[in-house]
Design a protein around this motif. Structure first.
Motif, short mmCIF file in Angstrom:
data_model
loop_
_atom_site.label_atom_id
_atom_site.label_comp_id
_atom_site.label_asym_id
_atom_site.label_seq_id
_atom_site.Cartn_x
_atom_site.Cartn_y
_atom_site.Cartn_z
N ALA A 54 0.58 -1.63 0.67
CA ALA A 54 -0.03 0.19 0.19
C ALA A 54 1.11 1.41 0.21
N ASP A 114 8.80 4.07 1.00
CA ASP A 114 9.19 4.11 2.54
C ASP A 114 9.12 3.91 3.85
N GLY A 115 7.54 4.18 3.79
CA GLY A 115 6.58 4.23 4.93
C GLY A 115 6.78 2.08 5.29
N TYR A 140 10.54 3.06 -3.18
CA TYR A 140 10.78 4.94 -4.30
C TYR A 140 10.23 5.51 -2.76
N GLY A 144 8.25 9.73 3.39
CA GLY A 144 6.14 10.29 4.54
C GLY A 144 5.59 9.29 3.61
N ASN A 147 0.77 8.82 0.40
CA ASN A 147 -0.33 8.36 0.15
C ASN A 147 -1.38 8.61 1.28
C1 LIG Z 1 -0.78 -1.77 8.73
C2 LIG Z 1 -1.07 -0.48 7.70
N1 LIG Z 1 -0.91 1.07 8.65
C3 LIG Z 1 -0.93 1.91 7.77
C4 LIG Z 1 -2.28 1.98 6.71
C5 LIG Z 1 -2.29 3.12 5.57
N2 LIG Z 1 -1.78 3.14 4.72
C6 LIG Z 1 -1.84 3.05 3.05
S1 LIG Z 1 -0.45 3.93 2.71
C7 LIG Z 1 0.18 4.41 3.72
C8 LIG Z 1 1.37 5.27 3.42
C9 LIG Z 1 2.66 4.13 2.71
O1 LIG Z 1 3.63 5.37 2.71
P1 LIG Z 1 4.83 4.50 2.19
O2 LIG Z 1 5.14 3.36 2.26
O3 LIG Z 1 6.61 5.76 2.51
O4 LIG Z 1 4.32 5.44 0.59
P2 LIG Z 1 3.66 5.95 -0.26
O5 LIG Z 1 2.23 6.59 0.50
O6 LIG Z 1 4.68 7.21 -0.25
O7 LIG Z 1 3.64 6.31 -1.41
C10 LIG Z 1 -1.10 4.46 4.95
C11 LIG Z 1 0.25 4.58 6.51
C12 LIG Z 1 -1.68 0.34 5.46
N3 LIG Z 1 -2.41 0.02 4.90
N4 LIG Z 1 -1.65 -0.36 6.33
#
Ligand SMILES: Cc1ncc(C[n+]2csc(CCOP(=O)(O)OP(=O)(O)O)c2C)c(N)n1
Ligand code: SF4
Ligand SMILES: [Mg+2]
Length: 310
Positions: A54, A114-115, A140, A144, A147
């Motif tokens: 995600a 990165d999350g 990528y 932060g 999304n």
């Molecule tokens: C366990 C969990 N916590 C929160 C979310 C909500 N969520 C969906 S996308 C996202 C951000 C992901 O960040 P990153 O991996 O940096 O990707 P970016 O959104 O920056 O492309 C979050 C917190 C989720 N899908 N799963």
């Protein structure tokens, strides 16, 4: 259209990544992550399965359609490498039972932000590297949770303002060193890239593609929405990340780290910071000399250490 332009257009529309950039792509203009992915996909090609956690890039795929011409699988943020293991195992079993021909084999590619890469998915990543999983991990890095509104992640740089680090000094923590964390596992390959340095990127992707085992590519991804800059400036901000020394371009192979582009005459870090709204509080309403100097000193120390070691 000139004959040359027709030739370029014809070539581009046949590239694997053409559909990533097609009309209807729900991505922000000037997305540095999409720029890098576009360049990377053209080299990796269509014989790939993308295992995508995600994040912003998930939006490229709108069920039941995907612009990836090979295949695509969605996973939770914490488990893309586990998903990759399942796909790799399934392909290996099909190959062993001759249910698919060797030329029908696919490369397994994890694609996350990165999350997931620096934080939520790190445990499953570490285990996959330990098991020697044959996969390429593309991170990528827009520094932060883009999304969901650019909350602070483990990749957010010191001093940056995010939607969860809103104080006068921005984020008080420090960007995690994912390159070093991966290298400590002694994988096949680790490299940093950026879409605005396409030749350096292309060479590293070609190399990663030719290898087996766990491989990581981290692409710093200027993000107009989360970093607050004009989308037109995306490539320029990428260049400045390299020229100021904020984003070292390097690779790890066989226990050795090599820098692939050394900015001999580094520009001041503030040239990079000033262009982004997420650092505006360093300059307005008054200049925060202490914090700017602190950020500069950390970058200087990195390059000084490299010089000492070489
Ligand atoms: C366990 C969990 N916590 C929160 C979310 C909500 N969520 C969906 S996308 C996202 C951000 C992901 O960040 P990153 O991996 O940096 O990707 P970016 O959104 O920056 O492309 C979050 C917190 C989720 N899908 N799963
Ligand atoms: S929020 Fe940032 S990373 Fe996400 S699509 Fe927009 S520009 Fe790209
Ligand atoms: Mg992110």
């Amino acid at each position: 259209m000139s004959e040359q332009a027709v030739k370029i257009y014809t070539r581009m529309k046949d590239l694997p990544s053409a559909r990533l950039l097609g009309a209807g792509t729900p991505m922000c203009a000037g997305c540095g992550g999409l720029m890098a992915l576009h360049e990377i996909y053209d080299i990796l090609g269509e014989k790939t399965v993308f295992v995508n956690a995600a994040g912003c890039m998930t939006l490229l795929t709108v069920y039941p359609f995907t612009p990836f011409r090979g295949s695509w699988l969605y996973t939770s943020m914490s488990s893309a490498p586990a998903g990759a293991q399942g796909v790799r195992d399934a392909l290996d079993i099909l190959l062993a039972r001759q249910r698919i021909k060797p030329e029908e084999n696919l490369d397994v590619v994890v694609l996350t932000g990165d999350g997931a890469a620096y934080g939520m998915g790190l445990s499953s990543t570490s285990s996959a590297i330990e098991r020697g999983l044959d996969f390429l991990y593309l991170c990528y890095d827009n520094e932060g949770y883009g999304n969901t509104g650019q909350q602070t992640s483990a990749a957010t740089p010191h001093g940056a303002r995010t939607s969860t680090s809103t104080g006068a000094r921005g984020f008080g923590g420090f960007k995690k060193d994912l390159f070093a964390i991966w290298a400590a596992h002694r994988p096949a390959y680790v490299a940093t890239v950026i879409g605005s340095e396409p030749l350096d990127l292309a060479r590293k992707i070609e190399k990663a593609k030719s290898m087996k085992g766990p491989r990581l590519i981290i692409a710093l991804s200027p993000c107009p929405t989360g970093w607050d800059f004009d989308p037109m400036e995306s490539a320029e901000i990428g260049h400045l990340a390299v020229k100021t020394g904020v984003w070292p371009l390097k690779e790890y192979e066989n226990g050795v780290v090599t820098h692939t582009k050394i900015p001999r005459e580094r520009l001041p870090v503030e040239d990079y910071l000033k262009k982004q709204g997420r650092f505006a509080h360093l300059f307005q309403p008054q200049r925060n000399e202490a914090l700017i100097s602190e950020i500069q000193a950390r970058v200087d120390a990195y390059w000084a250490e490299l010089e000492r070691a070489s």
